[in-house]
Scaffold this motif. Structure first.
Motif, PDB file in Angstrom:
ATOM      1  N   THR A   2      20.788   8.728  -3.894  1.00 39.00           N
ATOM      2  CA  THR A   2      21.571   7.407  -3.385  1.00 39.00           C
ATOM      3  C   THR A   2      21.417   6.542  -4.338  1.00 39.00           C
ATOM      4  OG1 THR A   2      20.534   8.257  -1.175  1.00 39.00           O
ATOM      5  CG2 THR A   2      21.211   5.861  -1.228  1.00 39.00           C
ATOM      6  N   GLY A   3      20.361   6.220  -5.036  1.00 44.39           N
ATOM      7  CA  GLY A   3      20.144   5.332  -6.213  1.00 44.39           C
ATOM      8  C   GLY A   3      21.374   5.429  -7.269  1.00 44.39           C
ATOM      9  N   ARG A   4      21.519   6.678  -7.627  1.00 45.50           N
ATOM     10  CA  ARG A   4      22.580   7.052  -8.540  1.00 45.50           C
ATOM     11  C   ARG A   4      23.892   6.545  -8.049  1.00 45.50           C
ATOM     12  NH1 ARG A   4      23.713  10.219 -12.958  1.00 45.50           N
ATOM     13  NH2 ARG A   4      26.102  10.946 -13.150  1.00 45.50           N
ATOM     14  N   THR A   5      24.118   6.654  -6.759  1.00 42.17           N
ATOM     15  CA  THR A   5      25.631   6.445  -6.239  1.00 42.17           C
ATOM     16  C   THR A   5      25.714   4.771  -6.025  1.00 42.17           C
ATOM     17  OG1 THR A   5      25.572   8.530  -4.736  1.00 42.17           O
ATOM     18  CG2 THR A   5      27.060   6.736  -4.075  1.00 42.17           C
ATOM     19  N   ASP A   6      24.692   4.470  -5.670  1.00 44.78           N
ATOM     20  CA  ASP A   6      24.800   2.659  -5.409  1.00 44.78           C
ATOM     21  C   ASP A   6      24.936   2.195  -6.759  1.00 44.78           C
ATOM     22  OD1 ASP A   6      24.282   3.029  -2.906  1.00 44.78           O
ATOM     23  OD2 ASP A   6      22.206   2.479  -2.809  1.00 44.78           O
ATOM     24  N   GLU A   8      26.323   3.486  -9.486  1.00 41.58           N
ATOM     25  CA  GLU A   8      27.827   3.843  -9.736  1.00 41.58           C
ATOM     26  C   GLU A   8      28.785   2.918  -9.065  1.00 41.58           C
ATOM     27  OE1 GLU A   8      28.209   7.908  -8.792  1.00 41.58           O
ATOM     28  OE2 GLU A   8      27.579   8.735 -10.794  1.00 41.58           O
ATOM     29  N   THR A   9      28.484   2.571  -7.785  1.00 41.08           N
ATOM     30  CA  THR A   9      29.336   1.948  -6.947  1.00 41.08           C
ATOM     31  C   THR A   9      29.444   0.352  -7.406  1.00 41.08           C
ATOM     32  OG1 THR A   9      29.039   3.251  -5.136  1.00 41.08           O
ATOM     33  CG2 THR A   9      29.792   0.803  -4.541  1.00 41.08           C
ATOM     34  N   LYS A  10      28.221  -0.002  -7.923  1.00 42.19           N
ATOM     35  CA  LYS A  10      28.132  -1.458  -8.731  1.00 42.19           C
ATOM     36  C   LYS A  10      28.879  -1.616  -9.801  1.00 42.19           C
ATOM     37  CE  LYS A  10      26.397  -5.563  -9.024  1.00 42.19           C
ATOM     38  NZ  LYS A  10      26.707  -6.607  -8.125  1.00 42.19           N
ATOM     39  N   ILE A  11      28.468  -0.544 -10.654  1.00 40.63           N
ATOM     40  CA  ILE A  11      29.247  -0.578 -11.851  1.00 40.63           C
ATOM     41  C   ILE A  11      30.756  -0.540 -11.834  1.00 40.63           C
ATOM     42  CG2 ILE A  11      29.796   0.571 -14.002  1.00 40.63           C
ATOM     43  CD1 ILE A  11      26.878   1.649 -13.739  1.00 40.63           C
ATOM     44  N   LEU A  12      31.359   0.197 -10.819  1.00 42.95           N
ATOM     45  CA  LEU A  12      32.818   0.233 -10.553  1.00 42.95           C
ATOM     46  C   LEU A  12      33.397  -0.917  -9.825  1.00 42.95           C
ATOM     47  CD1 LEU A  12      32.980   4.121  -9.254  1.00 42.95           C
ATOM     48  CD2 LEU A  12      33.894   3.111 -11.582  1.00 42.95           C
ATOM     49  N   ASP A  13      32.521  -1.573  -8.970  1.00 41.97           N
ATOM     50  CA  ASP A  13      32.949  -2.696  -8.451  1.00 41.97           C
ATOM     51  C   ASP A  13      33.166  -3.992  -9.561  1.00 41.97           C
ATOM     52  OD1 ASP A  13      32.805  -1.615  -5.996  1.00 41.97           O
ATOM     53  OD2 ASP A  13      31.123  -2.478  -5.308  1.00 41.97           O
ATOM     54  N   VAL A  14      32.197  -3.749 -10.257  1.00 39.11           N
ATOM     55  CA  VAL A  14      32.187  -4.927 -11.302  1.00 39.11           C
ATOM     56  C   VAL A  14      33.066  -4.799 -12.236  1.00 39.11           C
ATOM     57  CG1 VAL A  14      30.785  -5.897 -13.400  1.00 39.11           C
ATOM     58  CG2 VAL A  14      29.607  -5.467 -11.250  1.00 39.11           C
ATOM     59  N   ALA A  15      33.431  -3.432 -12.692  1.00 36.28           N
ATOM     60  CA  ALA A  15      34.445  -3.306 -13.647  1.00 36.28           C
ATOM     61  C   ALA A  15      35.923  -3.597 -13.198  1.00 36.28           C
ATOM     62  CB  ALA A  15      34.318  -1.791 -14.052  1.00 36.28           C
ATOM     63  N   TYR A  44      26.847   4.204 -19.856  1.00 37.77           N
ATOM     64  CA  TYR A  44      27.146   5.243 -20.478  1.00 37.77           C
ATOM     65  C   TYR A  44      26.499   6.554 -19.991  1.00 37.77           C
ATOM     66  CZ  TYR A  44      29.485   2.633 -24.156  1.00 37.77           C
ATOM     67  OH  TYR A  44      30.370   1.837 -25.039  1.00 37.77           O
ATOM     68  N   LEU A  45      25.459   6.375 -19.179  1.00 33.44           N
ATOM     69  CA  LEU A  45      24.798   7.632 -18.549  1.00 33.44           C
ATOM     70  C   LEU A  45      26.021   8.087 -17.381  1.00 33.44           C
ATOM     71  CD1 LEU A  45      21.342   6.516 -17.526  1.00 33.44           C
ATOM     72  CD2 LEU A  45      21.877   8.194 -19.522  1.00 33.44           C
ATOM     73  N   HIS A  46      26.620   7.357 -17.070  1.00 31.33           N
ATOM     74  CA  HIS A  46      27.777   7.609 -15.879  1.00 31.33           C
ATOM     75  C   HIS A  46      29.066   7.944 -16.604  1.00 31.33           C
ATOM     76  CE1 HIS A  46      24.974   6.690 -12.725  1.00 31.33           C
ATOM     77  NE2 HIS A  46      24.724   5.687 -13.318  1.00 31.33           N
ATOM     78  N   TRP A  47      29.656   7.449 -17.653  1.00 32.54           N
ATOM     79  CA  TRP A  47      30.699   7.520 -18.564  1.00 32.54           C
ATOM     80  C   TRP A  47      30.374   7.361 -19.932  1.00 32.54           C
ATOM     81  CZ3 TRP A  47      29.852   4.205 -14.339  1.00 32.54           C
ATOM     82  CH2 TRP A  47      30.298   4.662 -13.006  1.00 32.54           C
ATOM     83  N   LYS A  48      31.303   8.314 -20.799  1.00 31.64           N
ATOM     84  CA  LYS A  48      30.945   8.476 -21.805  1.00 31.64           C
ATOM     85  C   LYS A  48      31.758   7.336 -22.687  1.00 31.64           C
ATOM     86  CE  LYS A  48      30.411  13.484 -21.874  1.00 31.64           C
ATOM     87  NZ  LYS A  48      30.714  14.923 -22.322  1.00 31.64           N
ATOM     88  N   THR A  49      32.755   6.770 -22.197  1.00 32.87           N
ATOM     89  CA  THR A  49      33.571   5.926 -22.818  1.00 32.87           C
ATOM     90  C   THR A  49      33.864   4.614 -22.035  1.00 32.87           C
ATOM     91  OG1 THR A  49      35.662   7.031 -22.637  1.00 32.87           O
ATOM     92  CG2 THR A  49      34.529   7.536 -24.318  1.00 32.87           C
TER      93      THR A  49
END
Length: 212
Positions: A2-6, A8-15, A44-49
């Motif tokens: 759940t923490g990882r998903t949250d 990732e969601t935060k990063i995607l929201d911001v991006a 970078y733990l979630h996306w390499k580039t």
């Protein structure tokens, strides 16, 4: 998990928000990480580039748009009719700046990802639309004097014309009014009278799900 998903969601929201406000060329991974309150290495733990991150932003936007359409179909089976579908999809795209930007090829927002097939399979989208029109034709809900390829081409030309006109022609009335104009245009050009049911809505929803 759940923490990882949250996270990732935060990063995607911001991006996604930064892409809309600043555009592809001005948004770095450092910027996203700082706005998200995390370290660059965490991104970078979630996306390499950076490109992979932005691809993920768009993929999520498509999933969410499809989910909206599926929910609308289940709530109102009449949306399965071509002219109703066109109006709802039009409003869905216009209501999502990231999706609209990719559809019209906004290079400032999406940079080199405009026209990229990395995250956008044009052939699959075309095949789903053709399958949808086949389903409507089998039920007598669209004109049958045109072949499926002809009908698909003609409908997509009208629909995409309305989308592009949002940027190139200028707005007339409200979005809802323009959606109604699109609906009326599609109905007069392609539709045949009929009453859809939940089974048709479910079939169309299943077709849409192939896009994600």
């Amino acid at each position: 998990m759940t923490g990882r998903t949250d996270r990732e969601t935060k990063i995607l929201d911001v991006a996604g928000d930064m892409l809309v406000r600043h555009g592809y060329r001005r948004v770095t991974v450092d910027d996203v990480a700082g706005a998200a309150g995390i370290g660059k290495g965490t991104v970078y733990l979630h996306w390499k580039t950076r490109e992979e991150l932005f691809v993920a932003v768009f993929a999520r936007e498509v999933r969410n748009a499809v989910a909206d359409m599926v929910a609308t179909l289940h709530a109102d089976p009449a949306v399965a009719l071509l002219h109703r579908f066109a109006a709802e999809f039009f409003l869905t795209i216009l209501g999502r700046p990231l999706l609209y930007g990719r559809v019209i090829g906004d290079a400032q927002m999406w940079g080199k990802l405009v026209g990229s097939e990395v995250d956008h399979d044009g052939a699959r989208h075309h095949a789903v639309m053709a399958s949808y029109l086949d389903v409507l034709a089998e039920r007598g809900l669209v004109r049958t004097d045109l072949s499926t390829p002809e009908l698909t081409y003609a409908f997509q030309s009208v629909f995409e014309g309305f989308i592009y006109a949002e940027r190139t022609v200028g707005s007339t009335g409200t979005r809802d009014e323009r959606a109604r104009l699109l609906s009326a245009t599609v109905e007069s050009a392609f539709s045949r009278p009929g009453t859809p049911d939940a089974a048709l809505a479910d079939e169309v929803a299943a077709l849409l799900s192939r896009l994600t």
